[in-house]
Design an enzyme around this catalytic site. Structure first.
Site, PDB file in Angstrom:
ATOM      1  N   CYS A   1      -6.388  -4.336 -10.389  1.00  0.00           N
ATOM      2  CA  CYS A   1      -7.293  -4.530  -9.242  1.00  0.00           C
ATOM      3  C   CYS A   1      -7.417  -3.203  -8.471  1.00  0.00           C
ATOM      4  CB  CYS A   1      -6.769  -5.634  -8.325  1.00  0.00           C
ATOM      5  SG  CYS A   1      -6.728  -7.248  -9.124  1.00  0.00           S
TER       6      CYS A   1
ATOM      7  N   GLU B   1       9.945  -5.320  -4.999  1.00  0.00           N
ATOM      8  CA  GLU B   1       9.915  -5.556  -3.560  1.00  0.00           C
ATOM      9  C   GLU B   1       9.897  -7.052  -3.263  1.00  0.00           C
ATOM     10  OE1 GLU B   1       6.859  -1.834  -2.862  1.00  0.00           O
ATOM     11  OE2 GLU B   1       6.463  -3.726  -1.873  1.00  0.00           O
TER      12      GLU B   1
ATOM     13  N   CYS C   1       2.227  -4.128 -12.687  1.00  0.00           N
ATOM     14  CA  CYS C   1       1.239  -5.165 -12.973  1.00  0.00           C
ATOM     15  C   CYS C   1       0.164  -4.572 -13.883  1.00  0.00           C
ATOM     16  CB  CYS C   1       0.616  -5.650 -11.664  1.00  0.00           C
ATOM     17  SG  CYS C   1      -0.597  -6.977 -11.882  1.00  0.00           S
TER      18      CYS C   1
ATOM     19  N   CYS D   1       1.585  -4.737  -0.712  1.00  0.00           N
ATOM     20  CA  CYS D   1       2.627  -4.876  -1.712  1.00  0.00           C
ATOM     21  C   CYS D   1       2.570  -3.763  -2.740  1.00  0.00           C
ATOM     22  CB  CYS D   1       2.604  -6.259  -2.349  1.00  0.00           C
ATOM     23  SG  CYS D   1       1.169  -6.567  -3.333  1.00  0.00           S
TER      24      CYS D   1
ATOM     25  N   CYS E   1       8.133 -13.657   0.196  1.00  0.00           N
ATOM     26  CA  CYS E   1       7.100 -13.281  -0.773  1.00  0.00           C
ATOM     27  C   CYS E   1       7.783 -12.567  -1.928  1.00  0.00           C
ATOM     28  CB  CYS E   1       6.090 -12.367  -0.068  1.00  0.00           C
ATOM     29  SG  CYS E   1       4.820 -11.740  -1.165  1.00  0.00           S
TER      30      CYS E   1
ATOM     31  N   CYS F   1      -5.272  -2.569  -5.133  1.00  0.00           N
ATOM     32  CA  CYS F   1      -3.869  -2.998  -5.102  1.00  0.00           C
ATOM     33  C   CYS F   1      -2.917  -1.894  -5.547  1.00  0.00           C
ATOM     34  CB  CYS F   1      -3.694  -4.229  -5.991  1.00  0.00           C
ATOM     35  SG  CYS F   1      -2.012  -4.864  -5.971  1.00  0.00           S
TER      36      CYS F   1
HETATM   37  N1  SAH Z   1      -1.370 -11.084  -8.956  1.00  0.00           N
HETATM   38  C1  SAH Z   1      -1.423 -12.148  -8.022  1.00  0.00           C
HETATM   39  C2  SAH Z   1      -0.337 -12.127  -6.955  1.00  0.00           C
HETATM   40  C3  SAH Z   1       0.041 -10.799  -6.365  1.00  0.00           C
HETATM   41  S1  SAH Z   1      -1.116 -10.039  -5.281  1.00  0.00           S
HETATM   42  C4  SAH Z   1      -2.805 -12.239  -7.399  1.00  0.00           C
HETATM   43  O1  SAH Z   1      -3.652 -11.411  -7.701  1.00  0.00           O
HETATM   44  O2  SAH Z   1      -3.075 -13.171  -6.647  1.00  0.00           O
HETATM   45  C5  SAH Z   1      -1.075 -11.025  -3.826  1.00  0.00           C
HETATM   46  C6  SAH Z   1      -2.338 -10.978  -3.009  1.00  0.00           C
HETATM   47  O3  SAH Z   1      -2.481  -9.710  -2.338  1.00  0.00           O
HETATM   48  C7  SAH Z   1      -3.594 -11.139  -3.841  1.00  0.00           C
HETATM   49  O4  SAH Z   1      -4.505 -11.982  -3.181  1.00  0.00           O
HETATM   50  C8  SAH Z   1      -4.120  -9.722  -3.906  1.00  0.00           C
HETATM   51  O5  SAH Z   1      -5.463  -9.672  -4.244  1.00  0.00           O
HETATM   52  C9  SAH Z   1      -3.802  -9.237  -2.508  1.00  0.00           C
HETATM   53  N2  SAH Z   1      -3.831  -7.790  -2.316  1.00  0.00           N
HETATM   54  C10 SAH Z   1      -3.514  -6.815  -3.172  1.00  0.00           C
HETATM   55  N3  SAH Z   1      -3.686  -5.600  -2.625  1.00  0.00           N
HETATM   56  C11 SAH Z   1      -4.113  -5.823  -1.359  1.00  0.00           C
HETATM   57  C12 SAH Z   1      -4.489  -4.975  -0.279  1.00  0.00           C
HETATM   58  N4  SAH Z   1      -4.442  -3.652  -0.389  1.00  0.00           N
HETATM   59  N5  SAH Z   1      -4.900  -5.550   0.871  1.00  0.00           N
HETATM   60  C13 SAH Z   1      -4.935  -6.902   0.998  1.00  0.00           C
HETATM   61  N6  SAH Z   1      -4.613  -7.752   0.022  1.00  0.00           N
HETATM   62  C14 SAH Z   1      -4.206  -7.221  -1.153  1.00  0.00           C
END
Ligand code: SAH
Length: 338
Positions: free
Chosen positions: A115, A91, A111, A328, A104, A118
């Protein structure tokens, strides 16, 4: 066939060497590919016909395909699902700001970071993207929308520092080829300490964003498995080193989750950690993700006001693409399921 889109400056020189050409032809090839964005070798008018034919025999210039677009009519956010050459999907999201277009981009298919909040990490890591596949996201969106992207955030699917070499090559191509200023590129990481140190040594003028999401080690461990490998003290030490080396202000990403990281004690601990330091906290309400018990906080404004009252620099990230699957990884997940 060898796809030349995405090869580095050195790669261009090598290709021309193999074809028995002088090295300035390598520089010309680099310009054709990234500055002029040609789609075939016949467009390379300063190459002889014979050279173009030789190139066609061994190489091509290939791109992925946009297979779905979701647009939010309210804020001009467009989310693209892109199919790669091997059939995998990623995406990319285009956002319109008053200062220009920001894209973006994804850095991996899936990944491995796990987390809890996510969507991109459901199903784990499939593979790394190549530098060309990351750059192709800019190419495809600029071509589809007929716009120029001026800012790039590496915040889509994937952990960019877990795909270090390709992401560094991508940054070089985006900067010296595509012409996007280093200060207009932001890399976001969940906190891979050795790679942050390595990045500091590169001494680039890019922006670094750290996904913090809690000032407490125990909470961070619960929602971000990477925190078990590198604890928050190590992470903050590495961030300070990064700042000392590059003088670039650091951003901490903070997605507010109800009852988990939006409490008064979180404000107090963030204040203790960051008071007087040149940091910026980017607050966002958690985007709801299906199959997760974590809920977005209703305290975003309160949290922001409290931090500011304590002298901590923060902004609430404008939520974009509310009417589409903006969190995302969700579009890719859905497409896989159906
Ligand atoms: N792996 C990297 C970049 C991709 S995620 C990182 O962790 O920074 C990009 C951002 O989106 C990160 O800050 C991540 O924690 C956040 N993110 C992921 N899922 C999310 C969600 N459901 N709501 C808000 N932010 C989210």
């Amino acid at each position: 066939m060898n796809n030349l889109f995405g090869i580095t400056k050195e790669g261009c020189l090598e290709v021309m060497k193999k074809l028995g050409e002088p090295s300035f032809r390598g520089n010309q090839l680099y310009q054709w590919l990234y500055e002029k964005k040609v789609t075939n070798f016949d467009a390379c008018t300063n190459f002889s016909k014979a050279l173009r034919e030789k190139m066609k025999a061994d190489y091509d210039i290939e791109h992925g395909a946009i297979i779905k677009i979701q647009s939010d009519p309210e804020d001009q956010t467009h989310k693209y699902l892109i199919r790669l050459q091997d059939g995998e999907c990623i995406e990319t999201v285009l956002m319109a700001y008053h200062h220009g277009y920001s894209l973006c981009v994804s850095s991996q298919v899936g990944c491995a970071m796990g987390c809890a909040f996510c969507a991109s990490t459901r199903g784990g890591l499939v593979r790394n993207l190549t530098a060309g596949e990351i750059l192709d996201q800019i190419y495809l969106v600029e071509d589809e929308r007929q716009v120029r992207v001026s800012n790039v955030v590496i915040m889509g699917i994937g952990e960019p520092l877990a795909n270090y070499r390709a992401v560094m090559d991508f940054i070089a191509l985006a900067n010296s080829g595509w012409g996007i200023g280093m200060r207009k590129i932001t890399l976001s990481t969940c906190g891979l300490v050795p790679e942050i140190d390595r990045l500091a040594e590169e001494d680039l003028q890019i922006n670094l964003a750290i996904s913090l999401h809690s000032p407490f080690q125990s909470v961070r461990e619960q929602i971000m498995p990477i925190a078990k490998r590198y604890d928050i003290q190590e992470l903050l030490k590495s961030c300070k080193k990064y700042f000392t080396k590059t003088s670039r202000r650091l951003t901490f990403e903070y997605a507010l989750i109800a009852g988990v990281n939006d409490r008064p004690e979180d404000v107090r601990e963030l204040t203790r950690l960051f008071k007087g330091l040149p940091v910026h906290i980017n607050l966002i309400a958690l985007n709801p993700v299906t199959e997760s018990h974590l809920k977005g906080s209703k305290n975003v404004n309160f949290f922001s006001d409290e931090l500011k009252r304590n002298g901590i620099n923060c902004t609430i990230r404008r939520k974009m693409g509310n009417n589409i699957d903006a969190a995302c990884g969700q579009l890719r997940q859905q497409t896989k399921i159906h």
